[in-house]
Design an enzyme around this catalytic site. Structure first.
Site, mmCIF file in Angstrom:
data_model
loop_
_atom_site.group_PDB
_atom_site.id
_atom_site.type_symbol
_atom_site.label_atom_id
_atom_site.label_comp_id
_atom_site.label_asym_id
_atom_site.label_seq_id
_atom_site.Cartn_x
_atom_site.Cartn_y
_atom_site.Cartn_z
ATOM 1 N N SER A 204 0.923 -1.206 0.124
ATOM 2 C CA SER A 204 -0.151 -0.057 0.091
ATOM 3 C C SER A 204 0.728 1.214 0.086
ATOM 4 O O SER A 204 1.799 1.532 -0.669
ATOM 5 C CB SER A 204 -1.010 0.133 1.097
ATOM 6 O OG SER A 204 -1.950 0.928 0.973
ATOM 7 N N ASP B 283 -9.995 -3.113 -6.159
ATOM 8 C CA ASP B 283 -9.242 -2.415 -5.200
ATOM 9 C C ASP B 283 -9.944 -1.377 -5.050
ATOM 10 O O ASP B 283 -9.747 -0.409 -5.997
ATOM 11 C CB ASP B 283 -7.736 -2.393 -5.225
ATOM 12 C CG ASP B 283 -7.104 -1.862 -3.888
ATOM 13 O OD1 ASP B 283 -7.923 -1.267 -3.225
ATOM 14 O OD2 ASP B 283 -5.875 -2.111 -3.762
ATOM 15 N N HIS C 177 -8.571 -4.698 -1.640
ATOM 16 C CA HIS C 177 -7.520 -4.231 -0.779
ATOM 17 C C HIS C 177 -7.663 -4.753 0.591
ATOM 18 O O HIS C 177 -6.477 -4.745 1.420
ATOM 19 C CB HIS C 177 -7.534 -2.501 -0.448
ATOM 20 C CG HIS C 177 -6.224 -2.061 -0.077
ATOM 21 N ND1 HIS C 177 -5.374 -1.882 -1.020
ATOM 22 C CD2 HIS C 177 -5.701 -1.553 1.077
ATOM 23 C CE1 HIS C 177 -4.305 -1.159 -0.750
ATOM 24 N NE2 HIS C 177 -4.533 -1.050 0.778
#
Length: 652
Positions: A492, A578, A624
């Site tokens: 991330s 995501d 995610h």
């Protein structure tokens, strides 16, 4: 307050779920049932169907080439099928080893965490009923019962919660809005105080917060404001004996403090100081008991319990075992409990349970840590501006010639969040195979308190990059591996610094593994239609409103600084659905990076087989958040198989 603090930390995270690698197969039925509750998703299909535009200068959109990103995605997925076949044998061997290790070291059914999961499983029966009452777009995300039949809950839309609802289940069932947040930078959650006297409505941005109280004895009354939000002031509240205890950044020094004020005298002008954390100290967690407040803190890499008597205001500080790197608090301790239970862990030590008796001030190690052939070293690297940056290193005590051993460097450096130092079974396998593991606690993270984050966000983001470079250079200077055996990993927001280092100093590393990385910072921060862009401005700056932030982001943005040069090999794992990291940015990044490598190879007259591997693995339907056990295990094995192949270390 314990969960309020964690809820606030969640709003800071741009990162993968913290339990990602801890789920074993026993969790799957629970997660599978939870997954049946449909959550509204932000759709990027319109991006994937359009032509590709790029912002290479001044934020203006300039056409590059007209082609379908949807076709590019399909091409990448086909490419992954072919590429992954090269790693299949190595991946299968690694997977078998990891399955054995996870079965041996991870949580069992008797663990406190597993018990909590099972408790939530029984709560799902209530949720099935609630699904009939609420629409899909307003289904509860965070839930608290004010009374036996009055429920408060938030709803999520495009990754943010801005509304609090009240629902009644006695007599006529109904739901109504009791609070709406108008500022898109703020995220709303709710929490009942430990004594269940008040329900708190907490509205948090990354730099300020505001709390409203609901009297659980009369939950239909309007919420009461504790303290109006003030820029730079974060606070959370608990209740005890008709007093509010306030955890806040208000006042000097700019670290967390515990303060108190009588119920009814809520404004900060009435707050009385109880305890202040030392500078360079990270508050990791906090538990409130009837007569004690227990703070879990980290100072210069070491963990402590700071136990505050709420009667005498005396403070006991207990240093915890040197091997420990992270806390894992046990769920929902009782308000009247006399013992605080928690677990300690490290990247190479499975969680071990401890107990602290509040009255006797006595720490009991209920389980001895597993003995492993691993040495832990804590170092400090001098960054470009002379600031010392902590590094935690793990290596096999039987290893010889460490300069020839492979090194895996971990980095994050954003949102005031520490690097994840919890146990992962794959780390034991790496140590067993002679790898060195290094965790670089660069600025932008939270390892040294609030100031450590502030000194690495907004216009200070380049400091994190300088810190990372200094850490890797020091490791090599001290004989921990060398560039051709060094890999870098991040997930991330950690992808920002990892990608920036690849552009600025690619000679320092041989390979890089990224998971859902944030690589196209500028284009993302220029697109206010994305669900988190406005909220993220307090971390990265607003390039639309301020030219200095435009130039600052451009100076380190991984995508915008790709150039023809020799790059490390790269493996990126991305997720098709995501909501936090736009897939289109990763497709752009990989395409541009491959082109830069080809241009460099042509200019140097290099053969094609010398061009490094640049691989994008897009997980169909993924997101995610943490996947199920089998998906997570497959991702870990593919990452390790890639690294073993790159370094010629195929595991037998």
């Amino acid at each position: 307050m314990h969960r309020t603090v964690k809820s606030f930390l969640r709003t800071l995270k741009f990162s993968v779920g913290c339990f990602r690698y801890y789920f074993n197969r026993n969790y799957d039925p629970v997660i599978a049932l939870c997954s049946q509750i449909k959550v509204q998703e932000f759709q990027f299909t319109k991006c994937l169907g359009n032509s590709w535009n790029n912002t290479d200068s001044r934020g203006h959109t300039v056409p590059r080439r007209f082609f379908s990103c949807k076709d590019l995605l399909k091409s990448e997925q086909e490419n992954w099928k072919v590429t992954s076949a090269r790693y299949m044998d190595t991946a299968e061997r690694i997977k078998k080893k990891l399955e054995v290790m996870y079965n041996k070291y991870t949580f069992g059914m008797s663990s406190p965490v597993m018990k909590e999961v099972l408790r939530r499983y029984s709560v799902l029966k209530i949720l099935v009923f609630m699904m009939r009452l609420f629409s899909a777009s307003e289904f509860p995300q965070i839930r608290e019962w004010a009374t036996n039949d009055v429920l408060f809950y938030t709803s999520q839309k495009n990754l943010v919660c801005h509304k609090v609802f009240l629902a009644t289940f006695a007599n006529r069932k109904r739901a109504e809005i009791v609070y709406t947040e108008q500022d898109p930078r703020f995220f709303v959650d709710i929490y009942c105080t430990k004594d269940r006297r008040f329900l708190t409505i907490n509205s948090n941005s990354k730099t300020s917060s505001e709390v409203w109280l609901v009297d659980c004895n009369d939950p239909f009354n309007s919420p009461i404001l504790v303290q109006q939000r003030t820029k730079g002031v974060i606070y959370h509240v608990e209740h005890r004996n008709d007093e509010l205890y306030v955890l806040t950044t208000y006042g000097e020094p700019a670290e967390y403090k515990l303060m108190k004020t009588p119920v009814g005298s809520y404004g900060m002008e009435n707050w009385q100081l109880v305890y202040t954390l030392q500078e360079k100290t990270k508050l990791i967690d906090l538990e409130m008991f009837r007569d004690h407040c227990v703070m879990f803190v980290k100072r210069y890499g070491h963990l402590y319990l700071n136990v505050i008597s709420l009667v005498s205001h005396s403070v006991q500080s207990i240093k915890l075992p040197a091997w420990a790197c992270a806390f894992e608090s046990e769920p929902h301790p009782e308000y009247n409990a006399s013992t605080c239970y928690f677990q300690l862990t490290s990247p190479v030590q499975p969680p071990k349970r401890f107990a602290y008796t509040l009255a006797e001030n006595h720490l009991v190690e209920q389980e001895a840590p597993i003995t492993i052939n691993c040495h832990t070293v804590r170092l400090e690297a001098k960054s470009k501006d002379e600031i010392l940056v902590p590094i935690t290193v793990f290596y096999n005590t039987n290893s010889k010639e460490l300069h020839r051993k492979p090194l895996l460097v971990h980095v994050y450096g954003a949102y005031g969040i520490d690097l994840n130092m919890s146990f992962k079974a794959e780390n034991l396998m790496l140590i067993e195979d002679g790898w060195i593991l290094a965790y670089c606690h660069v600025r932008g993270g939270g390892e040294l308190g609030l100031s450590w984050h502030k000194d690495g966000c907004m216009h200070n983001k380049l400091k994190g990059l300088h810190d990372l470079k200094a850490c890797i250079m020091l490791l090599h200077e001290l004989g921990f591996s060398q560039p051709k055996y060094t890999a870098l990993t991040g997930s991330s927001a950690g992808g920002v610094l990892a990608g920036a280092l690849c552009n600025a100093d690619p000679y320092l590393i041989r390979a890089i593994v990224l998971q859902a990385p944030f690589l196209d910072v500028l284009n993302t921060m220029l697109d206010t239609d994305l669900p988190l862009t406005i909220e993220e401005q307090e971390e990265w700056g607003n390039p639309l409103a301020d030219e200095k932030y435009m130039e600052c982001i451009k100076s380190y943005c991984p995508y915008h600084n790709i150039k023809p040069q020799a790059y490390p090999s790269v493996l990126i794992t991305a997720y098709e659905n995501d909501q936090r990291i736009p897939l289109i940015g990763l497709l752009r990044y990989v395409h541009k990076l491959r082109k830069a490598e080809r241009d460099h190879a042509r200019s140097m007259n290099k053969k094609g087989n010398l061009i490094p591997n640049i691989i994008l693995n897009v997980q169909a339907g993924g997101s995610h958040c943490a996947p199920l056990w089998e998906d997570s295990l497959n991702e870990v094995t593919s990452h390790l198989a890639f690294l073993y192949k790159e370094f010629g270390l195929e595991r037998e």
